[in-house]
Design a protein around this motif. Sequence first.
Motif, PDB file in Angstrom:
ATOM      1  N   ASP A  38     -14.815   6.310   6.519  1.00  0.00           N
ATOM      2  CA  ASP A  38     -14.046   5.694   5.432  1.00  0.00           C
ATOM      3  C   ASP A  38     -14.957   4.856   4.548  1.00  0.00           C
ATOM      4  O   ASP A  38     -15.836   4.131   5.036  1.00  0.00           O
ATOM      5  N   PHE A  39     -14.739   4.979   3.237  1.00  0.00           N
ATOM      6  CA  PHE A  39     -15.515   4.271   2.218  1.00  0.00           C
ATOM      7  C   PHE A  39     -16.995   4.687   2.223  1.00  0.00           C
ATOM      8  O   PHE A  39     -17.841   4.007   1.693  1.00  0.00           O
ATOM      9  N   GLN A  94      -5.394   9.132  -6.727  1.00  0.00           N
ATOM     10  CA  GLN A  94      -6.393   8.284  -6.063  1.00  0.00           C
ATOM     11  C   GLN A  94      -7.828   8.796  -6.247  1.00  0.00           C
ATOM     12  O   GLN A  94      -8.764   8.013  -6.217  1.00  0.00           O
ATOM     13  N   TYR A 100      -0.310   4.716   1.051  1.00  0.00           N
ATOM     14  CA  TYR A 100      -0.681   5.704   2.071  1.00  0.00           C
ATOM     15  C   TYR A 100      -0.018   7.084   1.911  1.00  0.00           C
ATOM     16  O   TYR A 100       0.857   7.444   2.693  1.00  0.00           O
ATOM     17  N   TYR A 103      -7.530   7.712   3.838  1.00  0.00           N
ATOM     18  CA  TYR A 103      -8.420   7.528   4.990  1.00  0.00           C
ATOM     19  C   TYR A 103      -8.774   8.875   5.618  1.00  0.00           C
ATOM     20  O   TYR A 103      -8.086   9.877   5.408  1.00  0.00           O
ATOM     21  N   LYS A 159     -11.170  -4.379   7.537  1.00  0.00           N
ATOM     22  CA  LYS A 159     -10.039  -4.517   6.622  1.00  0.00           C
ATOM     23  C   LYS A 159      -8.955  -3.464   6.819  1.00  0.00           C
ATOM     24  O   LYS A 159      -8.179  -3.199   5.918  1.00  0.00           O
ATOM     25  N   SER A 203     -10.421   4.784  -2.127  1.00  0.00           N
ATOM     26  CA  SER A 203      -9.094   4.203  -2.334  1.00  0.00           C
ATOM     27  C   SER A 203      -8.627   3.553  -1.045  1.00  0.00           C
ATOM     28  O   SER A 203      -8.795   4.121   0.042  1.00  0.00           O
ATOM     29  N   ASP A 204      -8.019   2.380  -1.169  1.00  0.00           N
ATOM     30  CA  ASP A 204      -7.423   1.728   0.001  1.00  0.00           C
ATOM     31  C   ASP A 204      -6.199   2.487   0.493  1.00  0.00           C
ATOM     32  O   ASP A 204      -5.630   2.144   1.534  1.00  0.00           O
ATOM     33  N   ASP A 205      -5.781   3.516  -0.254  1.00  0.00           N
ATOM     34  CA  ASP A 205      -4.606   4.310   0.132  1.00  0.00           C
ATOM     35  C   ASP A 205      -4.964   5.520   0.993  1.00  0.00           C
ATOM     36  O   ASP A 205      -4.087   6.114   1.609  1.00  0.00           O
ATOM     37  N   MET A 207       0.842  -1.212   0.000  1.00  0.00           N
ATOM     38  CA  MET A 207       0.000   0.000   0.000  1.00  0.00           C
ATOM     39  C   MET A 207       0.867   1.249   0.000  1.00  0.00           C
ATOM     40  O   MET A 207       1.960   1.257   0.519  1.00  0.00           O
TER      41      MET A 207
END
Length: 195
Positions: free
Chosen positions: A152-153, A33, A3, A93, A133, A89-91, A1
């Motif tokens: 988040d998300f 992102q 970040y 937060y 996750k 994005s998982d990157d 990742m």
Amino acid sequence: MNYPQLNLDEENGPLAIIKTNYGDIEIRLFPEQAPMAVENFTKLAEVGYYDQINFHRVIKDFMIQSGDPTDTGAGGESIWNQPFDDEFSDDLYNFRGALSMANAGPNTNGSQFFIVQNKHLADNLIEPMKKSKFASEVIDAYKNNGGTPWLDFRHTVFGQTIKGIDVVDKIADVEVDNNDRPVSEVLINKIEIYK
């Protein structure tokens, strides 16, 4: 990742300086992102869309919100004159200092945004994050800096404060009414974009 919020020294995306009547907030943007959110925000800023708009919703230990030219909390349009999709994005937060899109549900992004101000992550959130996750680096960043992981998300993160978090805290401290609206004006004079 990758970040990027945890490696801001290595990031060279555009800069936004939100010039308020409480001081300047400098934010690094992440077009890789969140390309639509960054394009929307920068283009609106460049045409003066955000000039003289209030922070209409301020909740201490949570966030400060702006971007609505109608000043009602229900207005504002994207550069496309219609809502645009979330970009998760998982990157990225909702750490303290994150710049995120405000919305009215999934894929309803317009012009409104907020900056996360919460300084402390409640201990009871850590276990659920571990079971979910969230990577250990992300949990550590939340523990060390604060933030709002429950967003988040749900809300698109597209920037991170690099200077002026003290200004965010000052705005969060203003007196508000029962609708979380500041009693005295908290104004964006201008948002300058540097690419």
